[in-house]
Design a protein around this motif. Sequence first.
Motif, PDB file in Angstrom:
ATOM      1  N   MET A   1       0.819  -1.208   0.000  1.00 16.41           N
ATOM      2  CA  MET A   1       0.000   0.000   0.000  1.00 16.41           C
ATOM      3  C   MET A   1       0.853   1.258   0.000  1.00 16.41           C
ATOM      4  N   ASN A   2       2.011   1.209   0.640  1.00 13.38           N
ATOM      5  CA  ASN A   2       2.931   2.350   0.555  1.00 13.38           C
ATOM      6  C   ASN A   2       3.312   2.604  -0.898  1.00 13.38           C
ATOM      7  N   GLY A   3       3.563   1.529  -1.641  1.00 14.44           N
ATOM      8  CA  GLY A   3       3.896   1.674  -3.051  1.00 14.44           C
ATOM      9  C   GLY A   3       2.728   2.173  -3.881  1.00 14.44           C
ATOM     10  N   VAL A   4       1.534   1.654  -3.594  1.00  9.16           N
ATOM     11  CA  VAL A   4       0.330   2.092  -4.308  1.00  9.16           C
ATOM     12  C   VAL A   4       0.085   3.581  -4.063  1.00  9.16           C
ATOM     13  N   ARG A   5       0.197   3.988  -2.806  1.00  8.35           N
ATOM     14  CA  ARG A   5      -0.039   5.391  -2.451  1.00  8.35           C
ATOM     15  C   ARG A   5       0.936   6.303  -3.185  1.00  8.35           C
ATOM     16  N   GLN A   6       2.182   5.901  -3.240  1.00 10.41           N
ATOM     17  CA  GLN A   6       3.179   6.742  -3.889  1.00 10.41           C
ATOM     18  C   GLN A   6       2.999   6.758  -5.407  1.00 10.41           C
ATOM     19  N   ALA A   7       2.450   5.672  -5.961  1.00  6.49           N
ATOM     20  CA  ALA A   7       2.208   5.622  -7.399  1.00  6.49           C
ATOM     21  C   ALA A   7       1.003   6.466  -7.802  1.00  6.49           C
ATOM     22  N   CYS A   8      -0.053   6.427  -6.971  1.00  5.29           N
ATOM     23  CA  CYS A   8      -1.311   7.074  -7.341  1.00  5.29           C
ATOM     24  C   CYS A   8      -1.414   8.516  -6.847  1.00  5.29           C
ATOM     25  N   ARG A   9      -0.935   8.768  -5.640  1.00  7.97           N
ATOM     26  CA  ARG A   9      -0.978  10.127  -5.094  1.00  7.97           C
ATOM     27  C   ARG A   9       0.373  10.448  -4.487  1.00  7.97           C
ATOM     28  N   PRO A  10       1.383  10.594  -5.311  1.00  2.00           N
ATOM     29  CA  PRO A  10       2.753  10.724  -4.804  1.00  2.00           C
ATOM     30  C   PRO A  10       2.976  12.013  -4.018  1.00  2.00           C
ATOM     31  N   VAL A  11       3.787  11.898  -2.996  1.00  2.00           N
ATOM     32  CA  VAL A  11       4.290  13.055  -2.258  1.00  2.00           C
ATOM     33  C   VAL A  11       5.765  13.185  -2.604  1.00  2.00           C
ATOM     34  N   SER A  12       6.155  14.331  -3.106  1.00  2.00           N
ATOM     35  CA  SER A  12       7.554  14.532  -3.483  1.00  2.00           C
ATOM     36  C   SER A  12       8.187  15.588  -2.590  1.00  2.00           C
ATOM     37  N   LEU A  13       9.465  15.408  -2.330  1.00  2.00           N
ATOM     38  CA  LEU A  13      10.201  16.413  -1.574  1.00  2.00           C
ATOM     39  C   LEU A  13      10.242  17.724  -2.350  1.00  2.00           C
ATOM     40  N   GLU A  14      10.259  17.641  -3.665  1.00  2.00           N
ATOM     41  CA  GLU A  14      10.284  18.855  -4.486  1.00  2.00           C
ATOM     42  C   GLU A  14       9.022  19.691  -4.271  1.00  2.00           C
ATOM     43  N   GLU A  15       7.864  19.030  -4.175  1.00  2.00           N
ATOM     44  CA  GLU A  15       6.621  19.758  -3.911  1.00  2.00           C
ATOM     45  C   GLU A  15       6.670  20.453  -2.552  1.00  2.00           C
ATOM     46  N   LEU A  16       7.116  19.735  -1.541  1.00  2.00           N
ATOM     47  CA  LEU A  16       7.192  20.310  -0.202  1.00  2.00           C
ATOM     48  C   LEU A  16       8.151  21.492  -0.155  1.00  2.00           C
ATOM     49  N   LEU A  17       9.285  21.369  -0.853  1.00  2.00           N
ATOM     50  CA  LEU A  17      10.253  22.459  -0.874  1.00  2.00           C
ATOM     51  C   LEU A  17       9.710  23.678  -1.618  1.00  2.00           C
ATOM     52  N   ALA A  18       8.951  23.460  -2.679  1.00  2.00           N
ATOM     53  CA  ALA A  18       8.369  24.581  -3.418  1.00  2.00           C
ATOM     54  C   ALA A  18       7.372  25.342  -2.555  1.00  2.00           C
ATOM     55  N   VAL A  19       6.537  24.604  -1.830  1.00  2.00           N
ATOM     56  CA  VAL A  19       5.540  25.256  -0.967  1.00  2.00           C
ATOM     57  C   VAL A  19       6.221  26.018   0.159  1.00  2.00           C
ATOM     58  N   THR A  20       7.221  25.406   0.782  1.00  2.00           N
ATOM     59  CA  THR A  20       7.855  26.077   1.921  1.00  2.00           C
ATOM     60  C   THR A  20       8.680  27.276   1.469  1.00  2.00           C
ATOM     61  N   THR A  21       9.178  27.262   0.230  1.00  3.44           N
ATOM     62  CA  THR A  21       9.846  28.452  -0.294  1.00  3.44           C
ATOM     63  C   THR A  21       8.839  29.593  -0.440  1.00  3.44           C
ATOM     64  N   GLY A  22       7.616  29.266  -0.871  1.00  7.55           N
ATOM     65  CA  GLY A  22       6.558  30.272  -0.912  1.00  7.55           C
ATOM     66  C   GLY A  22       6.210  30.792   0.470  1.00  7.55           C
ATOM     67  N   TRP A  23       6.269  29.895   1.470  1.00 10.84           N
ATOM     68  CA  TRP A  23       6.019  30.321   2.854  1.00 10.84           C
ATOM     69  C   TRP A  23       7.070  31.327   3.309  1.00 10.84           C
ATOM     70  N   VAL A  24       8.329  31.068   2.979  1.00  8.21           N
ATOM     71  CA  VAL A  24       9.399  31.990   3.355  1.00  8.21           C
ATOM     72  C   VAL A  24       9.176  33.347   2.703  1.00  8.21           C
ATOM     73  N   ASP A  25       8.810  33.353   1.427  1.00  2.00           N
ATOM     74  CA  ASP A  25       8.556  34.623   0.737  1.00  2.00           C
ATOM     75  C   ASP A  25       7.412  35.387   1.404  1.00  2.00           C
ATOM     76  N   ALA A  26       6.349  34.655   1.791  1.00  2.00           N
ATOM     77  CA  ALA A  26       5.228  35.292   2.476  1.00  2.00           C
ATOM     78  C   ALA A  26       5.657  35.827   3.838  1.00  2.00           C
ATOM     79  N   ALA A  27       6.483  35.060   4.545  1.00  2.00           N
ATOM     80  CA  ALA A  27       6.954  35.503   5.858  1.00  2.00           C
ATOM     81  C   ALA A  27       7.772  36.785   5.749  1.00  2.00           C
ATOM     82  N   MET A  28       8.612  36.867   4.722  1.00  3.86           N
ATOM     83  CA  MET A  28       9.450  38.057   4.567  1.00  3.86           C
ATOM     84  C   MET A  28       8.630  39.292   4.189  1.00  3.86           C
ATOM     85  N   ARG A  29       7.368  39.087   3.746  1.00  2.23           N
ATOM     86  CA  ARG A  29       6.496  40.216   3.412  1.00  2.23           C
ATOM     87  C   ARG A  29       5.665  40.688   4.595  1.00  2.23           C
ATOM     88  N   LEU A  30       5.747  40.025   5.738  1.00  6.91           N
ATOM     89  CA  LEU A  30       4.901  40.384   6.873  1.00  6.91           C
ATOM     90  C   LEU A  30       5.085  41.852   7.258  1.00  6.91           C
TER      91      LEU A  30
END
Length: 318
Positions: free
Chosen positions: A255-284
């Motif tokens: 099921m771990n393999g199925v989950r990653q095949a069908c609805r993958p979570v990538s480190l690249e996605e997480l890093l892209a979102v958190t980079t946006g968070w940093v940009d938002a934080a610097m605009r506070l």
Amino acid sequence: MAVSPVGRHDQGYTAMSTSIMQNAVLGQDGSSVRCFTDESADTDWLYMHANRPPIYHPCFSERLLHDLKRAQDGLRRSLAAGNAPPSGIHHLVLASDADVFNLGGDLALFSRMIRNGNRGRLLDYARLCVEVAYNFHHLYQDRVHSIAVIQGDALGGGFEAALCCHSIIAEEGAGMGFPEVLFDLFPGMGAYTFLTRRVPAVTAERMMLDARVYPVEELLEMGVVDQVVPRGEGLAAARELVRRNRRIGNALRAMNGVRQACRPVSLEELLAVTTGWVDAAMRLDERGLRTMERLVRAQQRRAESLAGQAQQEVVAAG
């Protein structure tokens, strides 16, 4: 050194044969993470907030994040060296030695970095957060099933840390939510990625922006939490889940393999979102920063109050 895996909340568990415990570490190295391995159950247990000083705020400090990543890296090396069950599943349990699970990001660090214009340092912190989160979700191939045991509140990054685990067990009376919008930010260390695996996107976005602390009993009905147990029984429930899962270890790996095949979570996605968070934080603006700093002062008062109560208990007992 052998030790029983008993946490400060674990009222429903009194003893375990020390013969099954190997490589136990009670934070004697000064680590903020207490780790031990139950080789008979193919399980590693990580307790946050070990070796804390008398006045302590249970958040994701840089020290805690580095200690968690160090523990994760050690487990990955062990599994890669052939210590993983050949056809079963290895469990990784995340819990807390404090009176809460985790109250989120290090707001004092945030406000200081933002006021100093230090985007690079804030980005380093954010990247470390999502690397730790990703490791709980996908540590080594399909070999690991992670469990979060929520004893006390899990807020902001603490909620995100629970969500990145495959199973969430919570004790009655705990609350979970995202307060970031109070200072005009959003939870950017995995909230959207992992919450939308459990609820529709529209629900996830509402939860990320309403600043509400949800009772775990309500989160159970929503499907965000997998199990709610009486206070003091969270760790026992985790051990029982591990026991049941061992019967279906091969299926869980699949099921771990199925989950990653069908609805993958990538480190690249997480890093892209958190980079946006940093940009938002610097605009506070100043209003947002002042609100953040008021929360820092409230956290400090809480830590001082708990330290005072603990000192009084010591005096009364003596």
